[in-house]
Design a protein around this motif. Structure first.
Motif, short mmCIF file in Angstrom:
data_model
loop_
_atom_site.label_atom_id
_atom_site.label_comp_id
_atom_site.label_asym_id
_atom_site.label_seq_id
_atom_site.Cartn_x
_atom_site.Cartn_y
_atom_site.Cartn_z
N GLN A 26 -44.99 -2.29 -18.04
CA GLN A 26 -45.88 -1.41 -17.28
C GLN A 26 -47.32 -1.87 -17.44
O GLN A 26 -47.64 -2.67 -18.32
N ILE A 27 -48.19 -1.35 -16.58
CA ILE A 27 -49.63 -1.59 -16.70
C ILE A 27 -50.15 -0.84 -17.91
O ILE A 27 -49.95 0.37 -18.04
N GLU A 28 -50.83 -1.58 -18.80
CA GLU A 28 -51.30 -0.96 -20.03
C GLU A 28 -52.79 -1.13 -20.26
O GLU A 28 -53.33 -0.58 -21.23
N ALA A 29 -53.48 -1.88 -19.41
CA ALA A 29 -54.91 -2.11 -19.61
C ALA A 29 -55.52 -2.55 -18.29
O ALA A 29 -54.81 -2.84 -17.31
N TRP A 30 -56.85 -2.61 -18.28
CA TRP A 30 -57.58 -3.02 -17.08
C TRP A 30 -58.78 -3.86 -17.49
O TRP A 30 -59.48 -3.53 -18.46
N GLU A 31 -59.04 -4.93 -16.73
CA GLU A 31 -60.28 -5.66 -16.90
C GLU A 31 -61.31 -5.05 -15.96
O GLU A 31 -61.03 -4.79 -14.78
N ILE A 32 -62.51 -4.80 -16.48
CA ILE A 32 -63.56 -4.17 -15.70
C ILE A 32 -64.45 -5.23 -15.07
O ILE A 32 -65.05 -6.06 -15.77
N LEU A 33 -64.53 -5.21 -13.75
CA LEU A 33 -65.29 -6.20 -12.98
C LEU A 33 -66.18 -5.49 -11.98
O LEU A 33 -66.01 -4.30 -11.72
N SER A 34 -67.10 -6.23 -11.39
CA SER A 34 -68.05 -5.65 -10.44
C SER A 34 -67.68 -6.00 -9.00
O SER A 34 -67.13 -7.06 -8.72
N ILE A 35 -68.00 -5.09 -8.10
CA ILE A 35 -67.98 -5.37 -6.67
C ILE A 35 -69.41 -5.74 -6.27
O ILE A 35 -70.33 -4.95 -6.46
N LEU A 36 -69.57 -6.95 -5.75
CA LEU A 36 -70.91 -7.41 -5.40
C LEU A 36 -71.17 -7.30 -3.91
O LEU A 36 -70.25 -7.20 -3.09
N LYS A 69 -63.86 9.47 -20.54
CA LYS A 69 -63.33 10.25 -21.66
C LYS A 69 -61.82 10.08 -21.85
O LYS A 69 -61.09 11.05 -22.04
N ASN A 70 -61.36 8.85 -21.78
CA ASN A 70 -59.97 8.58 -22.15
C ASN A 70 -59.96 7.47 -23.19
O ASN A 70 -60.98 6.84 -23.45
N LYS A 71 -58.84 7.24 -23.79
CA LYS A 71 -58.71 6.24 -24.85
C LYS A 71 -57.86 5.05 -24.40
O LYS A 71 -57.21 4.39 -25.20
N ARG A 72 -57.88 4.77 -23.11
CA ARG A 72 -57.09 3.66 -22.60
C ARG A 72 -57.76 2.32 -22.94
O ARG A 72 -58.85 2.28 -23.50
N TYR A 95 -70.43 2.32 -27.87
CA TYR A 95 -69.30 2.42 -26.96
C TYR A 95 -68.03 1.75 -27.48
O TYR A 95 -66.99 1.80 -26.83
N LEU A 96 -68.11 1.12 -28.63
CA LEU A 96 -66.95 0.38 -29.14
C LEU A 96 -65.99 1.32 -29.86
O LEU A 96 -66.40 2.21 -30.60
N ARG A 97 -64.71 1.09 -29.61
CA ARG A 97 -63.64 1.91 -30.19
C ARG A 97 -62.34 1.15 -30.07
O ARG A 97 -62.27 0.08 -29.46
N GLN A 98 -61.28 1.70 -30.65
CA GLN A 98 -59.97 1.11 -30.46
C GLN A 98 -59.61 1.17 -28.98
O GLN A 98 -59.75 2.19 -28.33
N GLY A 99 -59.17 0.03 -28.44
CA GLY A 99 -58.85 -0.04 -27.02
C GLY A 99 -59.90 -0.74 -26.18
O GLY A 99 -59.63 -1.13 -25.05
N ILE A 100 -61.09 -0.90 -26.72
CA ILE A 100 -62.14 -1.67 -26.03
C ILE A 100 -62.02 -3.13 -26.47
O ILE A 100 -61.98 -3.43 -27.66
N VAL A 101 -61.97 -4.01 -25.48
CA VAL A 101 -61.85 -5.45 -25.75
C VAL A 101 -63.06 -6.17 -25.17
O VAL A 101 -63.33 -6.07 -23.97
#
Length: 231
Positions: A26-36, A69-72, A95-101
């Protein structure tokens, strides 16, 4: 010129690129990118920007995720040289926590660091980990391994560059060899460039843990960049 657009005009939204877990299917994470802005080339635009532009964008992205406000699990890009700065790490620490890469986006940038820069980088990696977050290395290619052997085991995980699947430069042996090399040194390996079931099956048989690519649709949201205060 569009390459000179400030972030307020260049960034029109945010993208969530799915990361698929082969273990949990299943999908378990997301890479955060920008729309330019449509007139901008992503690589060309950011290659021409100073460090403070990267920093402000990363801080904004982390701020947006924190407001959800989620821990994904979310992945964020940063150039190697910037991660040598203790000031950069302390600014994002809130902003760093478990789940942030935090992923170093440029292996060649890592290779080119001076001994003093490497020392500071190693210290900052430990600081990030102490706050529960992870540090990964992005876009690894076979020709970089000779220069990265001593560094790879510093990371929680690595991403295999999409060109191993999408170009004719490399074959299946190159993909398997690189993944095997990395698996002996890091806990987690992700293969990029998954666009169809053939890519999926090929990567699935390598022993990697995660897959990423356009086989899974992104979520896109219109959202103008606005500067975030450190307060």
């Amino acid at each position: 010129m569009t390459c000179c657009l400030p972030l307020e005009q260049a960034v029109l939204g945010i993208r969530f690129q799915p990361i698929y877990s082969l273990i949990d299917r299943q999908i378990e994470a997301w890479e955060i990118l920008s729309i330019l802005h449509p007139d901008l080339n992503h690589e060309h635009y950011f290659a021409s920007q100073p460090d403070d532009v990267y920093m402000n964008l990363l801080y904004w992205q982390l701020h947006i995720i924190a407001k959800m406000k989620n821990k994904r699990r979310y992945y964020f890009n940063i150039p190697a040289k910037m991660l040598c700065s203790a000031q950069v790490v302390e600014r994002i620490a809130v902003y760093l926590r478990q789940g942030i890469v935090i992923e170093i986006q440029d292996p060649y940038g890592l290779i080119q660091l001076s001994p003093d820069e490497r020392k500071r980088l190693y210290q900052n990696i430990e600081r990030i980990r102490s706050l529960g977050a992870e540090v990964w290395l992005d876009d690894i290619l076979p020709e970089q391994i000779t220069y990265l052997t001593d560094e790879i085991n510093l990371f929680n995980g690595v991403k295999i560059d999409k060109s191993l699947l999408l170009s004719n430069t490399y074959g299946e042996d190159s993909l398997q060899g690189l993944i095997s090399h990395c698996l002996a040194r890091v806990k987690l390996v992700l293969v990029e460039g998954i666009e169809n079931i053939r890519h999926f099956k090929l990567a699935e048989g390598t022993g990697c843990h995660y897959l990423q690519g356009f086989m899974w649709p992104e979520q896109k949201f219109k959202l103008r960049y606005t500067a975030v205060s450190d307060d």
